[in-house]
Design a protein around this motif. Structure first.
Motif, short mmCIF file in Angstrom:
data_model
loop_
_atom_site.label_atom_id
_atom_site.label_comp_id
_atom_site.label_asym_id
_atom_site.label_seq_id
_atom_site.Cartn_x
_atom_site.Cartn_y
_atom_site.Cartn_z
N LYS A 46 -6.89 -25.27 -23.73
CA LYS A 46 -7.28 -24.26 -22.74
C LYS A 46 -8.78 -23.94 -22.76
N LEU A 47 -9.41 -24.05 -23.91
CA LEU A 47 -10.82 -23.69 -23.98
C LEU A 47 -11.73 -24.76 -23.40
N GLU A 48 -11.17 -25.88 -22.97
CA GLU A 48 -11.97 -26.86 -22.24
C GLU A 48 -12.50 -26.24 -20.96
N GLU A 49 -11.81 -25.21 -20.46
CA GLU A 49 -12.22 -24.49 -19.26
C GLU A 49 -13.24 -23.41 -19.57
N GLY A 50 -13.51 -23.16 -20.86
CA GLY A 50 -14.47 -22.15 -21.27
C GLY A 50 -13.81 -20.90 -21.82
N CYS A 51 -14.61 -20.08 -22.47
CA CYS A 51 -14.13 -18.83 -23.08
C CYS A 51 -14.77 -17.65 -22.36
N ASP A 52 -13.96 -16.66 -22.03
CA ASP A 52 -14.51 -15.46 -21.40
C ASP A 52 -14.82 -14.38 -22.44
N HIS A 53 -14.80 -14.78 -23.72
CA HIS A 53 -15.12 -13.93 -24.86
C HIS A 53 -14.17 -12.74 -25.00
N CYS A 83 -12.43 -13.33 -30.17
CA CYS A 83 -12.14 -13.89 -28.85
C CYS A 83 -11.54 -15.27 -29.07
N ASP A 84 -11.09 -15.89 -28.00
CA ASP A 84 -10.39 -17.16 -28.12
C ASP A 84 -11.22 -18.24 -28.81
N CYS A 85 -12.50 -18.35 -28.47
CA CYS A 85 -13.31 -19.41 -29.08
C CYS A 85 -13.57 -19.13 -30.56
#
Length: 103
Positions: A46-53, A83-85
């Motif tokens: 999912k984080l291939e789409e980026g992290c919104d922190h 956060c997710d990342c």
């Protein structure tokens, strides 16, 4: 001077203490090692789409497998994942070897 046998004995004692501490930490976790590994795999995709922190992806994952984010998110934060990342980077780094050993 310390003998080789004494050094081995001391090393074994330290290893036993570390193993006991690790076992206790695993027992106290609010999420199983198996589910934690699944969370890391999910975040990796999912984080291939980026992290919104925020921990939004983690919260969604936990809800999808009926686990309480209210119990697990504070534990993840204590492990350095706010956060997710950060969960993927910091928490996985700390638990990856245990997940590999135990799954």
């Amino acid at each position: 001077m310390t003998s080789k046998e004494e050094k081995k004995r001391r090393a074994a004692l330290v290893e036993a203490i570390v193993a006991e501490d690790t076992r206790k930490a695993i027992d106290d976790m609010p999420i199983s090692l198996s589910n934690l590994g699944k969370l890391f795999d999910y975040l990796d995709v999912k984080l291939e789409e980026g992290c919104d922190h925020t921990p939004k992806i983690t919260t969604d994952f936990l809800a999808s497998i009926n686990l309480s984010s209210e119990k697990i998110l504070p534990w993840l934060q204590d492990q350095g994942g706010y956060c997710d990342c950060e969960i993927l980077a910091n928490v996985e780094e700390g638990w990856e070897s245990e997940i590999t050993k135990n799954t």
